[in-house]
Structure formats: structure tokens, C-alpha cells
Design a protein around this motif. Structure first.
Motif, PDB file in Angstrom:
ATOM      1  N   VAL A 312       0.839  -1.200   0.000  1.00  0.00           N
ATOM      2  CA  VAL A 312       0.000   0.000   0.000  1.00  0.00           C
ATOM      3  C   VAL A 312       0.876   1.252   0.000  1.00  0.00           C
ATOM      4  O   VAL A 312       2.024   1.220   0.447  1.00  0.00           O
ATOM      5  CB  VAL A 312      -0.976   0.024   1.207  1.00  0.00           C
ATOM      6  CG1 VAL A 312      -1.934  -1.155   1.141  1.00  0.00           C
ATOM      7  CG2 VAL A 312      -0.235   0.043   2.526  1.00  0.00           C
ATOM      8  N   ASP A 361      -9.302   7.843  -0.770  1.00  0.00           N
ATOM      9  CA  ASP A 361      -8.777   6.993  -1.832  1.00  0.00           C
ATOM     10  C   ASP A 361      -8.289   7.876  -2.981  1.00  0.00           C
ATOM     11  O   ASP A 361      -9.059   8.674  -3.527  1.00  0.00           O
ATOM     12  CB  ASP A 361      -9.909   6.055  -2.288  1.00  0.00           C
ATOM     13  CG  ASP A 361      -9.412   5.017  -3.279  1.00  0.00           C
ATOM     14  OD1 ASP A 361      -8.528   5.350  -4.095  1.00  0.00           O
ATOM     15  OD2 ASP A 361      -9.911   3.882  -3.240  1.00  0.00           O
ATOM     16  N   LEU A 374      -7.598  -2.652   3.769  1.00  0.00           N
ATOM     17  CA  LEU A 374      -6.688  -2.216   2.699  1.00  0.00           C
ATOM     18  C   LEU A 374      -6.565  -3.280   1.608  1.00  0.00           C
ATOM     19  O   LEU A 374      -6.572  -4.476   1.893  1.00  0.00           O
ATOM     20  CB  LEU A 374      -5.307  -1.918   3.291  1.00  0.00           C
ATOM     21  CG  LEU A 374      -5.279  -0.719   4.241  1.00  0.00           C
ATOM     22  CD1 LEU A 374      -3.925  -0.624   4.932  1.00  0.00           C
ATOM     23  CD2 LEU A 374      -5.567   0.569   3.475  1.00  0.00           C
ATOM     24  N   ASP A 378      -3.438  -0.077  -2.997  1.00  0.00           N
ATOM     25  CA  ASP A 378      -4.175   1.111  -2.559  1.00  0.00           C
ATOM     26  C   ASP A 378      -3.238   2.307  -2.384  1.00  0.00           C
ATOM     27  O   ASP A 378      -2.137   2.169  -1.839  1.00  0.00           O
ATOM     28  CB  ASP A 378      -4.872   0.836  -1.211  1.00  0.00           C
ATOM     29  CG  ASP A 378      -6.275   0.288  -1.391  1.00  0.00           C
ATOM     30  OD1 ASP A 378      -6.756   0.281  -2.548  1.00  0.00           O
ATOM     31  OD2 ASP A 378      -6.893  -0.124  -0.385  1.00  0.00           O
TER      32      ASP A 378
END
Ligand SMILES: Nc1nc2c(ncn2[C@@H]2O[C@H](COP(=O)(O)OP(=O)(O)OP(=O)(O)O)[C@@H](O)[C@H]2O)c(=O)[nH]1
Ligand SMILES: [Mg+2]
Length: 386
Positions: A312, A361, A374, A378
Motif C-alpha cells: 500500500v 482513496d 486495505l 491502494d
């Protein structure tokens, strides 16, 4: 940073694996117990970066992004060799394992050529299944001894402890080993505590899984053994640490174009006869047969398949994808699948967790809640109270 330990008997190629993965200069030799103390170095797992999708050029604060592939740092421990009976003090014992309590997974480097015995001494046709078993047994016994010590004072009245008290005691005793409460509960549900050895084994499998690196796969005997055993054991990756070292060295000297994990390389020139021969053998005997030297694959497999980590990208500005200093996509973090945004916020900084408001987001600018799970790739901003 996620840490992974390299275990195995003496002379299996643990230090070679570490050198191949990190190019750190560690002592490598064909004699047992070359490594006497654990060495840690930074290695990288690789994953396609999101910068291509967003059409930006990123500035990683750690690791790198090369040709759209993100190199994410992990800690890799090279350990002294383990011999049968190590948990009772044989060889160098298991004391050094205390230094690697924080590892999340172990890679068992096995000499698949069968040319070294259980103590790492030269031999022929050694039964490598013995290694796979005894090293795992030693690690399981290490767990068992620690659990036993924690339960010592309750020995007489173990039956009187409520499940909650038992779990709490085990959590305390095992906290330094990175064993989580839910892992202890799962192991208790699966096998209970009647047989401590069985409980330790299951808990070790859940909390510190082992991947087998079938090393020295460049050798013919190793290839034969691998073909024979590859379906019998799960989580086994063919590896040639020595080939990876040779390829990285050749690449650093500008002799070849090679990228860790690649299935091929391109000779750029200036290669002498001897080097040409070595490179040809690696190409024919390892890359063409197994798809790569296996070093990068073993690391990626451990982190992404076994530990089920995702990548992420937190940013300070969801529109510009930058941090406070203007770096684009500065961080790529490994987190376990299932981690919520709030849990992640705490892992970055307690204060960010405590003052968490919501996430944004970067793809659709929608709000993300504290409970949002998550997903891989992302990119998000965390909004928190000042
Ligand atoms: N053919 C071949 N030899 C290898 C490979 N990897 C390691 N070796 C050789 O195996 C021997 C032992 O390698 P090390 O990396 O020192 O082994 P270790 O597991 O760290 O050994 P200890 O520190 O003694 O526990 C050396 O002679 C290496 O060159 C490989 O992929 N192929
Ligand atoms: Mg070593």
C-alpha cells in the motif's frame, strides 16, 4: 520492516543466499560453521509499482523503483548452521535464534545436491529429507522449550487455568517471538495443550512458516532430488545462490544486463572465455530449466504468498500523490491482507491512529472509513486531527 530468517545446517548456502539477495559481503566457505554470529542485511521484494497506472515518476524514500518495478525493503537474517540436537546445545546450539525472534517467516536453505551430511561435512548421496525434518524439529523444539518455561509455574494446576488465563499466559510468554493472540487461539483450537510438542509444532507452523529453498540447483544431483521431491513438499523453491551471485557481479561490472528475478540476461561485451563459459552454464542449467535463479522468487513467494502481504502507498496529498516534501509515491509498505486503515494508521504512528478521522482513496477521492480493509495497490491519504 518485515524480517525473514535463513535457517539450515552448516554448508547449505545460507550466507550465499544472503549475499545473492543483498550483495552484502559475508563470509562464505565450503567448511561447516563458517558463520558464527547472525548477520542482518536489507533485501528487497519486488512488485509492479502503481506509478505506471497513475502516469507519474515516483521518488521512493526507501528501496527503489526501476522500470516500473518497486523494490521494497525487508530484513534478511543469515544464521549459523543448525545440527541435530541443537536445541540441547549441540554444535552452536540455538541461542542465536533469540536474535531472530522478530522474524515473521523462515527460509530453510537446503543443500539439495546431497553432497553434505547433517553436520555440513562432505559426503555423497546424502538423504536430504533428513535435513528437511531435523531442522524443522529443532525449530519446533525451540518453540516448545520457550512455551514450557512460560508454563513452568502452572505445571501442577494447568487444568485449573481458564482458557482466558491460559491464552494470556501464552501471549505474555510468546510476545517476544512475534506470536499473536489469535495465532495462539487457533493453535489451541486445533490441537489443545495436552501434547505440548504437538501444540508447539502447530503454533510454529502458524506463526513462523517455513519455505524450503532447494539450493545448489545448478548441480545435476540437486536437480534429480528436486524432481523427486517437489510434489511431496509444499512451499519449495528451486534456488541457485551461487548463480545469482555470479549474475549480479557480472551485471555490476557492466558485463551483462540482468535484473534480479529475470529469466534471462543479455551479454554486453568484454566477457572473457572463462566468464562466457560460466554464464552459458547458468543460462542453460538454471535459467532455462527453472525460470530464474530462484533467489528473488523465494523472497517474493515468502512475503506475498506465505505471509499474504499486500503493498500500500500512503501519501500526504491524495490529489498530487506526494508527501510533505513533494516526493511522489514516497512509501510502499508491506502489510498483511486484512489490515484495516485504522490499524495501519496506528502502525505508522500511535498519534496518527489516535487522531484518525478518515482516509481518502487517491483513485476516486472517496472517503475511507476506519474499518476499511486495505487492498493491494491502494494509494490513500490519512486525514487526522492536528
Ligand atoms: N554449486 C553451488 N554451490 C553453492 C551454492 N550456494 C552455496 N554454495 C557453496 O556451498 C558452500 C557453503 O556456502 P555458505 O553460504 O558458506 O553456507 P552456510 O549455510 O552459510 O554455512 P555455515 O555458515 O557454515 O552454516 C560454499 O562453498 C558455497 O560456494 C549454489 O547455489 N550452488
Ligand atoms: Mg554461513
Amino acid at each position: 520492516m518485515i524480517e525473514i530468517g535463513l535457517i539450515g545446517k552448516p554448508n547449505a548456502g545460507k550466507s550465499s543466499f544472503l549475499k545473492a539477495a543483498t550483495m552484502q559481503d559475508v563470509k562464505i566457505a565450503p567448511i561447516p560453521f563458517t558463520t558464527l554470529k547472525p548477520n542482518i542485511a536489507v533485501a528487497y521484494v519486488t512488485k509492479k509499482c502503481v506509478c505506471g497506472e497513475f502516469g507519474v515518476k515516483c521518488n521512493p524514500r526507501q528501496g527503489a523503483c526501476i522500470n516500473g518495478i518497486r523494490f521494497i525493503p525487508i530484513g534478511l537474517w543469515d544464521l549459523p548452521g543448525i545440527v541435530p540436537g541443537a536445541h540441547e546445545g549441540r554444535g552452536l546450539g540455538l541461542k542465536f535464534l533469540d536474535e531472530v525472534r522478530k522474524t515473521k517467516a523462515l527460509i530453510h536453505v537446503v543443500d539439495f545436491s546431497g553432497s553434505t551430511d547433517s553436520e555440513g561435512k562432505a559426503t555423497e548421496n546424502y538423504d536430504i529429507e533428513k535435513d528437511i525434518k531435523f531442522v524443522e524439529d529443532e525449530i519446533n523444539n525451540w518453540f516448545k522449550d520457550i512455551i514450557e518455561r512460560g508454563l513452568e509455574k502452572y505445571r501442577k494446576n494447568l487444568g485449573n487455568l481458564s482458557r482466558e488465563e491460559l491464552v494470556d499466559t501464552l501471549v505474555k510468554q510468546l510476545s517476544g517471538l512475534e506470536v499473536k493472540k489469535n495465532e495462539i487461539e487457533r493453535a489451541l483450537d486445533l490441537v489443545g495443550l495436552e501434547n505440548l510438542g504437538e501444540f508447539a509444532k502447530i503454533l510454529r507452523e502458524i506463526s513462523k512458516p517455513i519455505v524450503i529453498a532447494a539450493n545448489k540447483i545448478d548441480l545435476e544431483e540437486a536437480q534429480r532430488n528436486y524432481e523427486r521431491l517437489k510434489d511431496k513438499y509444499k512451499n519449495i523453491i528451486p534456488v541457485s545462490a551461487e548463480s545469482e551471485i555470479a549474475l549480479r557481479l557480472a551485471a555490476s561490472k557492466g558485463l551483462i544486463e540482468y535484473f534480479p528475478g529475470d529469466s534471462d540476461f543479455v551479454v554486453k561485451g568484454g566477457v572473457n572465455e572463462q566468464q562466457e563459459k560460466v554464464l552459458r552454464i547458468i543460462k542453460e542449467n538454471v535459467l532455462k530449466k527453472f525460470g530464474s535463479t530462484g533467489i528473488q522468487h523465494a523472497l517474493n513467494f515468502t512475503v506475498f504468498n506465505i505471509l499474504d502481504c499486500i503493498v500500500v502507498y500512503p501519501v500526504a496529498d491524495a490529489n498530487k500523490l506526494i508527501d510533505n516534501r513533494g516526493n511522489v509515491l514516497p512509501d510502499a509498505f508491506l502489510v498483511k491482507r486484512g489490515t484495516t486503515l485504522k490499524e495501519f494508521s496506528y502502525s505508522i504512528h500511535t498519534e496518527i491512529g489516535e487522531k484518525f478521522i478518515c482516509g481518502i482513496d487517491a483513485r476516486n477521492k472517496r472517503k475511507l472509513s476506519a474499518e476499511y480493509e486495505l487492498k493491494d495497490g491502494d494509494v490513500f491519504e490519512i486525514i487526522h486531527r492536528k
